[in-house]
Structure formats: C-alpha cells, structure tokens
Write a protein that holds these residues in place. Structure first.
Motif, PDB file in Angstrom:
ATOM      1  N   GLN A   2      42.347  -6.030   3.540  1.00  0.00           N
ATOM      2  CA  GLN A   2      41.293  -6.229   4.408  1.00  0.00           C
ATOM      3  C   GLN A   2      40.227  -5.213   4.434  1.00  0.00           C
ATOM      4  O   GLN A   2      40.402  -4.147   4.284  1.00  0.00           O
ATOM      5  N   VAL A   3      38.823  -5.661   4.108  1.00  0.00           N
ATOM      6  CA  VAL A   3      37.576  -4.989   4.052  1.00  0.00           C
ATOM      7  C   VAL A   3      37.404  -4.302   5.398  1.00  0.00           C
ATOM      8  O   VAL A   3      37.614  -4.916   6.458  1.00  0.00           O
ATOM      9  N   GLN A   4      37.121  -3.035   5.442  1.00  0.00           N
ATOM     10  CA  GLN A   4      36.422  -2.339   6.600  1.00  0.00           C
ATOM     11  C   GLN A   4      35.081  -2.011   6.263  1.00  0.00           C
ATOM     12  O   GLN A   4      34.741  -1.688   5.257  1.00  0.00           O
ATOM     13  N   LEU A   5      34.401  -2.077   7.358  1.00  0.00           N
ATOM     14  CA  LEU A   5      33.049  -1.468   7.397  1.00  0.00           C
ATOM     15  C   LEU A   5      32.714  -0.825   8.366  1.00  0.00           C
ATOM     16  O   LEU A   5      33.055  -0.417   9.381  1.00  0.00           O
ATOM     17  N   VAL A   6      31.804   0.195   7.626  1.00  0.00           N
ATOM     18  CA  VAL A   6      31.356   1.863   8.150  1.00  0.00           C
ATOM     19  C   VAL A   6      30.045   1.803   8.182  1.00  0.00           C
ATOM     20  O   VAL A   6      29.299   2.125   7.104  1.00  0.00           O
ATOM     21  N   GLU A   7      29.173   1.758   9.275  1.00  0.00           N
ATOM     22  CA  GLU A   7      27.768   1.883   9.376  1.00  0.00           C
ATOM     23  C   GLU A   7      27.271   3.227   9.578  1.00  0.00           C
ATOM     24  O   GLU A   7      27.829   4.177  10.267  1.00  0.00           O
ATOM     25  N   SER A   8      26.042   3.548   8.871  1.00  0.00           N
ATOM     26  CA  SER A   8      25.589   4.959   9.449  1.00  0.00           C
ATOM     27  C   SER A   8      24.230   5.138   9.114  1.00  0.00           C
ATOM     28  O   SER A   8      23.693   4.007   8.390  1.00  0.00           O
ATOM     29  N   GLY A   9      23.483   6.111   9.399  1.00  0.00           N
ATOM     30  CA  GLY A   9      22.032   6.168   9.156  1.00  0.00           C
ATOM     31  C   GLY A   9      21.318   6.006  10.222  1.00  0.00           C
ATOM     32  O   GLY A   9      19.957   6.313  10.266  1.00  0.00           O
ATOM     33  N   GLY A  10      21.678   5.582  11.588  1.00  0.00           N
ATOM     34  CA  GLY A  10      20.871   5.425  12.566  1.00  0.00           C
ATOM     35  C   GLY A  10      20.449   6.590  13.224  1.00  0.00           C
ATOM     36  O   GLY A  10      20.795   7.852  12.870  1.00  0.00           O
ATOM     37  N   GLY A  11      19.482   6.495  14.258  1.00  0.00           N
ATOM     38  CA  GLY A  11      18.863   7.663  14.800  1.00  0.00           C
ATOM     39  C   GLY A  11      17.607   7.353  15.759  1.00  0.00           C
ATOM     40  O   GLY A  11      17.393   6.194  16.132  1.00  0.00           O
ATOM     41  N   LEU A  12      17.299   8.386  16.342  1.00  0.00           N
ATOM     42  CA  LEU A  12      15.907   8.179  17.056  1.00  0.00           C
ATOM     43  C   LEU A  12      14.726   8.541  16.261  1.00  0.00           C
ATOM     44  O   LEU A  12      14.519   9.434  15.439  1.00  0.00           O
ATOM     45  N   VAL A  13      13.717   7.640  16.259  1.00  0.00           N
ATOM     46  CA  VAL A  13      12.534   7.517  15.411  1.00  0.00           C
ATOM     47  C   VAL A  13      11.131   7.200  16.368  1.00  0.00           C
ATOM     48  O   VAL A  13      11.475   6.386  17.121  1.00  0.00           O
ATOM     49  N   GLN A  14      10.076   7.721  15.788  1.00  0.00           N
ATOM     50  CA  GLN A  14       9.016   7.392  16.465  1.00  0.00           C
ATOM     51  C   GLN A  14       8.597   5.897  15.941  1.00  0.00           C
ATOM     52  O   GLN A  14       8.758   5.795  14.789  1.00  0.00           O
ATOM     53  N   PRO A  15       7.555   5.215  16.550  1.00  0.00           N
ATOM     54  CA  PRO A  15       7.155   4.123  16.197  1.00  0.00           C
ATOM     55  C   PRO A  15       6.272   4.330  15.004  1.00  0.00           C
ATOM     56  O   PRO A  15       5.526   5.357  14.877  1.00  0.00           O
ATOM     57  N   GLY A  16       6.409   3.452  14.222  1.00  0.00           N
ATOM     58  CA  GLY A  16       5.647   3.490  12.654  1.00  0.00           C
ATOM     59  C   GLY A  16       6.747   4.319  11.650  1.00  0.00           C
ATOM     60  O   GLY A  16       6.493   4.321  10.556  1.00  0.00           O
ATOM     61  N   GLY A  17       7.832   5.108  12.284  1.00  0.00           N
ATOM     62  CA  GLY A  17       8.750   5.816  11.227  1.00  0.00           C
ATOM     63  C   GLY A  17       9.617   4.954  10.424  1.00  0.00           C
ATOM     64  O   GLY A  17       9.340   3.488  10.722  1.00  0.00           O
ATOM     65  N   SER A  18      10.688   5.341   9.723  1.00  0.00           N
ATOM     66  CA  SER A  18      11.190   4.808   8.836  1.00  0.00           C
ATOM     67  C   SER A  18      12.788   5.217   8.929  1.00  0.00           C
ATOM     68  O   SER A  18      12.893   6.669   9.261  1.00  0.00           O
ATOM     69  N   LEU A  19      13.699   4.568   8.910  1.00  0.00           N
ATOM     70  CA  LEU A  19      15.219   4.804   8.650  1.00  0.00           C
ATOM     71  C   LEU A  19      15.942   4.191   7.228  1.00  0.00           C
ATOM     72  O   LEU A  19      15.389   2.992   7.263  1.00  0.00           O
TER      73      LEU A  19
END
Length: 114
Positions: free
Chosen positions: A1-18
């Motif tokens: 069974q494949v398991q999925l783990v997401e990462s990389g989110g956070g708080l960013v100002q408008p116009g920013g990047s993630l």
C-alpha cells in the motif's frame, strides 16, 4: 500500500512562493497519474494540479500560470512550486493519485497572509 507524506507548507506573504513536496512509499508510484489537492476551511477538497506518469500537466484555472507540478519517479516524489501566492490559496494541501484513491496523508498547511 502506497503511503503519502506532504511537507513544505508554511506562512507566506501575498506574492511569495513555496515549494511543496510529497513523498510516496511503494514502488508502484511511477504507474500513477498524481495530483495536488487543497481544502480550505469549510470547503470541499479540490484538485489544483495533475501530472501523468509521462509528465503531462493540467491545472485548475485558479492556479494556472502560478503553480507548477513536477515529479521524480526515481525518488517517488511529487512537487508543487507555488509562486505569486494569494490569500485565497490558503488551505491544507494534499497529494494523491488523480483519482484520489490512495489513503490520504496528513496534508501540509499553507497560509498566505500579510
């Protein structure tokens, strides 16, 4: 069974990047068309970007031109580069197959706010 783990989110100002990452366990990952989904509070979970196992991509109109989905089959990874972020992009982001038929991971929170 494949398991999925997401990462990389956070708080960013408008116009920013993630850049979000999704790690998938299981060697069958490369057979799936994968997608990034998001769910804002009180709203349904929506598909925002899709990538086939051959690398063809599609995007929701709301993110077209700002988000880029990519994958590395050798590493069992899917990525979402998000640029020019807007407050309305605030949501929990998940990856899954294009059909959403694998167990959902915990997601990663993206908050766009000044």
């Amino acid at each position: 069974q494949v398991q999925l783990v997401e990462s990389g989110g956070g708080l960013v100002q408008p116009g920013g990047s993630l850049r979000l990452s999704c790690a998938a366990s299981g060697s069958i990952f490369s057979f799936y068309a994968m997608g990034w989904y998001r769910q804002a509070p009180g709203k349904q979970r929506d598909l925002v970007a899709r990538i086939t196992n051959g690398g063809s991509t599609n995007y929701a109109d709301s993110v077209k031109g700002r988000f880029t989905i990519s994958r590395d089959n050798a590493k069992n990874m899917v990525y979402l580069q998000m640029n020019s972020l807007k407050p309305e992009d605030t949501a929990v982001y998940y990856c899954n197959t294009y059909l959403g038929n694998l167990p959902w991971g915990q997601g990663t929170q993206v908050t766009v706010s000044s």
